[in-house]
Design a protein around this motif. Structure first.
Motif, short mmCIF file in Angstrom:
data_model
loop_
_atom_site.label_atom_id
_atom_site.label_comp_id
_atom_site.label_asym_id
_atom_site.label_seq_id
_atom_site.Cartn_x
_atom_site.Cartn_y
_atom_site.Cartn_z
N TRP A 66 0.75 -1.26 -0.03
CA TRP A 66 -0.02 -0.03 -0.04
C TRP A 66 0.93 1.28 -0.01
N SER A 67 1.62 1.14 0.80
CA SER A 67 2.69 2.37 0.98
C SER A 67 3.44 2.70 -0.15
N LEU A 68 4.17 1.63 -0.75
CA LEU A 68 4.93 1.76 -1.94
C LEU A 68 4.02 1.92 -3.40
N CYS A 69 2.86 1.88 -3.18
CA CYS A 69 1.97 2.02 -4.25
C CYS A 69 2.07 3.76 -4.44
N LEU A 70 1.51 4.12 -3.14
CA LEU A 70 1.30 5.62 -2.94
C LEU A 70 2.42 6.30 -2.96
N ALA A 71 3.87 5.75 -2.60
CA ALA A 71 5.06 6.38 -2.82
C ALA A 71 5.17 6.85 -4.16
N VAL A 72 4.99 5.61 -4.94
CA VAL A 72 5.44 5.75 -6.48
C VAL A 72 4.40 6.63 -7.19
N PHE A 73 3.13 6.62 -6.94
CA PHE A 73 2.25 7.62 -7.32
C PHE A 73 2.68 9.11 -6.98
N SER A 74 3.01 9.17 -5.81
CA SER A 74 3.51 10.56 -5.23
C SER A 74 4.73 10.94 -5.95
N ILE A 75 5.75 10.09 -6.16
CA ILE A 75 7.02 10.26 -6.74
C ILE A 75 6.74 10.91 -8.17
N VAL A 76 5.92 10.09 -9.05
CA VAL A 76 5.73 10.47 -10.41
C VAL A 76 4.91 11.96 -10.35
N GLY A 77 3.91 11.99 -9.64
CA GLY A 77 3.15 13.27 -9.74
C GLY A 77 4.14 14.45 -9.15
N ALA A 78 4.73 14.42 -8.12
CA ALA A 78 5.92 15.41 -7.84
C ALA A 78 6.56 15.73 -8.85
N ILE A 79 7.09 14.75 -9.75
CA ILE A 79 8.22 14.96 -10.82
C ILE A 79 7.33 15.81 -12.01
N ARG A 80 6.16 15.23 -12.33
CA ARG A 80 5.60 15.98 -13.57
C ARG A 80 4.88 17.36 -12.96
N THR A 81 4.25 17.53 -11.82
CA THR A 81 3.95 18.90 -11.48
C THR A 81 5.12 19.77 -11.14
N GLY A 82 6.03 19.19 -10.40
CA GLY A 82 7.21 19.88 -10.17
C GLY A 82 8.05 20.70 -11.30
N TRP A 83 8.06 19.78 -12.63
CA TRP A 83 8.76 20.25 -13.47
C TRP A 83 8.24 21.52 -14.19
N TYR A 84 6.58 21.50 -14.09
CA TYR A 84 5.77 22.43 -14.68
C TYR A 84 5.86 23.60 -13.88
N MET A 85 5.85 23.50 -12.69
CA MET A 85 6.04 24.72 -11.70
C MET A 85 7.19 25.46 -11.77
N LEU A 86 8.28 24.56 -11.87
CA LEU A 86 9.59 25.12 -12.20
C LEU A 86 9.68 26.04 -13.34
N TYR A 87 8.94 25.43 -14.62
CA TYR A 87 8.97 26.10 -15.83
C TYR A 87 8.18 27.53 -15.65
N VAL A 88 7.24 27.54 -14.83
CA VAL A 88 6.33 28.75 -14.86
C VAL A 88 7.05 29.56 -14.27
N LEU A 89 7.81 29.46 -13.08
CA LEU A 89 8.41 29.95 -12.12
C LEU A 89 9.52 30.56 -12.93
N SER A 90 10.27 29.94 -13.73
CA SER A 90 11.39 30.56 -14.63
C SER A 90 10.96 31.36 -15.60
N SER A 91 9.91 31.13 -16.30
CA SER A 91 9.43 31.86 -17.50
C SER A 91 8.74 33.12 -17.12
#
Length: 275
Positions: A66-91
């Motif tokens: 259970w924890s591993l599945c949520l961890a993987v989901f959160s990691i991927v979500g953090a990467i995808r949303t994080g890159w977008y937010m960094l892009y908006v911040l920088s641009s």
């Protein structure tokens, strides 16, 4: 193709996701969150009563999965949303990163925004492990679950400003938190400072949540920061209450706890102890 375009290139399932239908569904069905919360309350308090005279269950392997599945989901979500937010911040800058509603519609993040709010319902299952394993259930745990679910569904339907920050921060903290839970459930010895770091990250998230809410209120009147006063009030109250409760947890667990508890290192909020 430059680096930012490469980092923000979307996958087919993200590009084809129909965010308009998702938003429409949430506008018509967001109150179902109250039903989930009601069932959750029955599970929490009814389950504790049911288990009172029964032996605790050994659910270590299901908890790891259970924890591993949520961890993987959160990691991927953090990467995808994080890159977008960094892009908006920088641009476009800090203000645009808060006020821009593009987070709900951008090909990279529109799927993850919806996946985030929906995930708050199955995350209620965290508590089931605590109840069935007869562990200490703190107020912060179930209060946090209920209010996050209600606020997430309530806010997504209106695509309010600040959502990009709220979701990205939560994805990032959960990536650490559920990875920690999975490691502890698997019997790995995790250094106590890591637990302190996760709780500190949660506290920082609450500080930023209050800050973002205040800035949305300030800039909303300028016409480029879409939100509503009632949403800002609820967000501010929620994050302030979290800030107080998580800070209190940190103090009682890591600073005031008896020496034996300090040495053992309790897990961060939402599960108290995993072993």
């Amino acid at each position: 193709m430059n680096d930012s375009e490469y980092l923000l290139s979307e996958y087919s399932f993200e590009r084809s996701f129909d965010e308009r239908s998702a938003i429409d569904w949430m506008q018509n069905n967001w109150t179902n969150a109250f039903v989930f919360c009601g069932l959750y309350a029955v599970m929490v308090f009814g389950g504790q009563h049911f288990m009172r005279e029964r032996q605790k269950l050994n659910l270590r392997r299901p908890l790891v999965l259970w924890s591993l599945c949520l961890a993987v989901f959160s990691i991927v979500g953090a990467i995808r949303t994080g890159w977008y937010m960094l892009y908006v911040l920088s641009s476009s800058g800090f203000r645009r990163s808060i006020c821009d509603q593009g987070f709900y519609y951008a090909p990279v993040t529109k799927f993850w925004a919806y996946a985030f709010v929906l995930s708050k319902a199955p995350e209620l299952g965290d508590t089931l492990f605590i109840v069935l394993r007869k562990q200490r259930l703190i107020f912060l745990h179930w209060y946090h679950h209920i209010t996050v679910l209600l606020y997430s569904w309530y806010s997504y339907k209106d695509t309010v400003a600040g959502g990009g920050w709220f979701m990205t921060m939560n994805f990032s903290v959960h990536a650490l938190m559920y990875s920690y839970y999975a490691a502890r459930a698997a019997g790995l010895r995790v250094p106590r400072p890591l637990a302190m770091l996760i709780t500190s990250a949660q506290i920082s998230q609450m500080v930023m949540g209050v800050t973002v809410s205040a800035l949305v209120y300030r800039w909303m009147h300028h016409g480029d920061c879409h939100s509503y006063l009632d949403n800002i009030v609820w967000a501010s109250l929620m994050y302030l209450s979290y800030l107080v409760l998580f800070s209190q947890f940190f103090y009682q667990t890591y600073l005031r706890a008896p020496p034996q508890d300090r040495q053992a290192g309790l897990a961060p909020p939402k599960t108290a102890k995993l072993d």
